[in-house]
Design an enzyme around this catalytic site. Structure first.
Site, PDB file in Angstrom:
ATOM      1  N   ASP A 168      35.094  42.631 -21.539  1.00 17.22           N
ATOM      2  CA  ASP A 168      34.693  42.065 -20.252  1.00 17.22           C
ATOM      3  C   ASP A 168      35.264  42.860 -19.075  1.00 17.22           C
ATOM      4  OD1 ASP A 168      33.557  40.086 -21.768  1.00 17.22           O
ATOM      5  OD2 ASP A 168      34.598  38.431 -20.785  1.00 17.22           O
ATOM      6  N   ASP A 169      34.583  42.708 -17.930  1.00 15.11           N
ATOM      7  CA  ASP A 169      35.109  43.063 -16.600  1.00 15.11           C
ATOM      8  C   ASP A 169      34.990  44.523 -16.210  1.00 15.11           C
ATOM      9  OD1 ASP A 169      35.734  40.419 -16.584  1.00 15.11           O
ATOM     10  OD2 ASP A 169      37.882  40.667 -16.242  1.00 15.11           O
TER      11      ASP A 169
ATOM     12  N   HIS B 228      27.827  40.002 -16.661  1.00 14.60           N
ATOM     13  CA  HIS B 228      29.065  39.233 -16.416  1.00 14.60           C
ATOM     14  C   HIS B 228      29.167  38.857 -14.932  1.00 14.60           C
ATOM     15  CE1 HIS B 228      32.773  37.567 -17.803  1.00 14.60           C
ATOM     16  NE2 HIS B 228      33.576  38.425 -17.171  1.00 14.60           N
TER      17      HIS B 228
ATOM     18  N   HIS C  77      32.117  38.554 -10.285  1.00 14.55           N
ATOM     19  CA  HIS C  77      33.094  37.894 -11.156  1.00 14.55           C
ATOM     20  C   HIS C  77      33.634  36.615 -10.516  1.00 14.55           C
ATOM     21  CE1 HIS C  77      36.667  37.447 -13.852  1.00 14.55           C
ATOM     22  NE2 HIS C  77      35.803  37.933 -14.718  1.00 14.55           N
TER      23      HIS C  77
ATOM     24  N   HIS D 283      39.349  42.936 -22.856  1.00 13.62           N
ATOM     25  CA  HIS D 283      39.013  43.308 -21.479  1.00 13.62           C
ATOM     26  C   HIS D 283      39.240  44.799 -21.262  1.00 13.62           C
ATOM     27  CE1 HIS D 283      39.499  38.965 -21.118  1.00 13.62           C
ATOM     28  NE2 HIS D 283      38.806  39.036 -19.997  1.00 13.62           N
TER      29      HIS D 283
END
Length: 272
Positions: free
Chosen positions: A83-84, A134, A138, A228
């Site tokens: 993620d991210d 995503h 965020h 991540h």
């Protein structure tokens, strides 16, 4: 992370008003046994608020709609998800590890980051990994109205499509938070909501060995692992520990006979 969501507490707020009115009437001696009524309503409101909030944050919960968090299979399959990102140099370093070990993964990218580094998005796709949405900023989707949620999704889809020629069909809400409004917006865009069954909690940088052990201690057939490669849109915290942990996780699980697949591939196993 677990900020209060207005949509989830609206009923609780209404019940609280009822409690206040009941207690006020008790003060005026207008109701009989109002304290018992007030306490009952207060307890009910707390329970309802707790249930609604819990169902919004638990990754494997289907209360607000179907989500995918793992596969029920006898096959030794696991899916690595990141993620991210993209977040140089760490996303590139993770891609190097995956390429070296010939392991596919799924990257849930932030639109704002993807817009800055379209070359990394193209590399992710070119090397056989899956891309997921995503959101663009965020942001906790529970705080947004439906149109703002759709904007977050649409902007990210466009950035990804501009880079690789297609939009993703899977998404992961920030922190995994979702409710009925979020799920309805995802359905409109025909996006499958992907959560996880194994969390490494690597975002706090507890050490590469700790991250790896957290994963290895919980993995089973069909697990979806959360890691991540990025740090939200802040891009402040390093991800060297996740890079090292990824190498450890792959090597140890491979030695145990596990095969690594993308989210799409592990989806198919669940649907068979």
């Amino acid at each position: 992370m677990f900020e209060t969501n207005i949509r989830l507490i609206s009923m609780l707020g209404l019940l609280t008003i009822v409690v206040i009115i009941s207690l006020f009437l008790d003060y005026l001696r207008i109701l009989r046994r109002p304290v018992r009524l007030g306490l009952s309503v207060a307890i009910l409101g707390i329970i309802i608020g707790f249930i609604l909030t819990l169902n919004a944050v638990l990754p494997a919960n289907h209360f607000y709609g179907p989500v995918f968090s793992e596969s029920r299979t006898s096959l030794k399959l696991v899916a690595l998800t990141f993620d991210d990102g993209p977040y140089p140099p760490y996303t590139g370093q993770i891609l190097d590890v995956l390429k070296e070990r010939q392991v596919p993964a799924t990257f849930f990218v932030i639109g704002q980051n993807a817009a800055k580094y379209p070359d990394i998005i193209r590399r992710i796709a070119a090397e056989g990994h899956q891309l997921g949405n995503h959101t663009y900023n965020h942001v906790d989707l529970l705080k947004l109205d439906r149109q703002a949620i759709i904007t977050e999704i649409a902007q990210t889809n466009k950035v990804i499509a501009d880079a690789v020629g297609y939009a993703p069909h899977v998404m992961r809400p920030p922190h995994g938070f979702r409710d009925a409004v979020v799920m309805d917006a995802m359905a409109e865009y025909q996006l499958k909501v992907v959560e996880w069954s194994v969390s490494s909690r690597d975002w706090v940088n507890p050490g590469a060995e700790v991250i790896a052990e957290r994963v290895l201690g919980k993995v089973k057939n069909g697990s979806v692992i959360l890691l991540h490669d990025g740090d939200g849109i802040a891009a402040a915290l390093p991800r060297e520990q996740t890079v090292t942990a990824t190498r450890i996780i792959i090597d140890k699980l491979a030695a145990q006979g596990y095969k690594f697949v993308t989210v799409d591939e592990i989806f198919k196993v669940s649907e068979e």
